[in-house]
Write a protein that holds these residues in place. Structure first.
Motif, PDB file in Angstrom:
ATOM      1  N   ARG A  25       0.828  -1.199   0.000  1.00 38.69           N
ATOM      2  CA  ARG A  25       0.000   0.000   0.000  1.00 38.69           C
ATOM      3  C   ARG A  25       0.867   1.255   0.000  1.00 38.69           C
ATOM      4  N   ALA A  26       1.929   1.253   0.821  1.00 36.64           N
ATOM      5  CA  ALA A  26       2.796   2.435   0.922  1.00 36.64           C
ATOM      6  C   ALA A  26       3.657   2.626  -0.322  1.00 36.64           C
ATOM      7  N   ALA A  27       4.152   1.537  -0.878  1.00 36.70           N
ATOM      8  CA  ALA A  27       5.087   1.634  -2.002  1.00 36.70           C
ATOM      9  C   ALA A  27       4.396   1.812  -3.347  1.00 36.70           C
ATOM     10  N   ALA A  28       3.214   1.211  -3.511  1.00 33.77           N
ATOM     11  CA  ALA A  28       2.594   1.207  -4.841  1.00 33.77           C
ATOM     12  C   ALA A  28       1.077   1.355  -4.811  1.00 33.77           C
ATOM     13  N   HIS A  29       0.514   1.707  -3.670  1.00 29.00           N
ATOM     14  CA  HIS A  29      -0.945   1.815  -3.539  1.00 29.00           C
ATOM     15  C   HIS A  29      -1.635   0.508  -3.913  1.00 29.00           C
ATOM     16  N   ASP A  30      -0.987  -0.617  -3.593  1.00 28.95           N
ATOM     17  CA  ASP A  30      -1.514  -1.940  -3.946  1.00 28.95           C
ATOM     18  C   ASP A  30      -1.229  -2.911  -2.798  1.00 28.95           C
ATOM     19  N   PRO A  31      -2.195  -3.124  -1.902  1.00 27.20           N
ATOM     20  CA  PRO A  31      -1.945  -4.007  -0.760  1.00 27.20           C
ATOM     21  C   PRO A  31      -1.661  -5.457  -1.146  1.00 27.20           C
TER      22      PRO A  31
END
Length: 80
Positions: A25-31
């Motif tokens: 989530r933090a790195a790519a907005h993809d949990p």
């Protein structure tokens, strides 16, 4: 020898104690990023650069004392 992006992420997760979904989530907005990579997803160059930038920035911030390993917050109440 060049390590794959997934290997570098796995090492980062151990170093930072960051849960995979929080990292994604933090790195790519993809949990689901880490679980998808573990399942065989091939990242594009843009995603790889974005993830590498996040890890490098996090390490620089930690070295400067602006960030601490976050750990798994779900278990924070169980620690005494």
């Amino acid at each position: 020898m060049e390590h794959s992006l997934l290997q570098r992420i796995e090492r980062f997760l151990r170093e930072s104690h960051m849960p995979p979904s929080v990292f994604g989530r933090a790195a790519a907005h993809d949990p689901r990023l880490v679980s998808d990579l573990r399942g065989g997803r091939e990242p594009g160059r843009r995603l790889s650069c974005r993830v590498e930038h996040f890890m490098n920035k996090w390490r620089a911030d930690r070295h400067a004392g602006r960030v601490a390993p976050c750990g798994d917050r779900r278990r924070a109440g169980e620690r005494g």
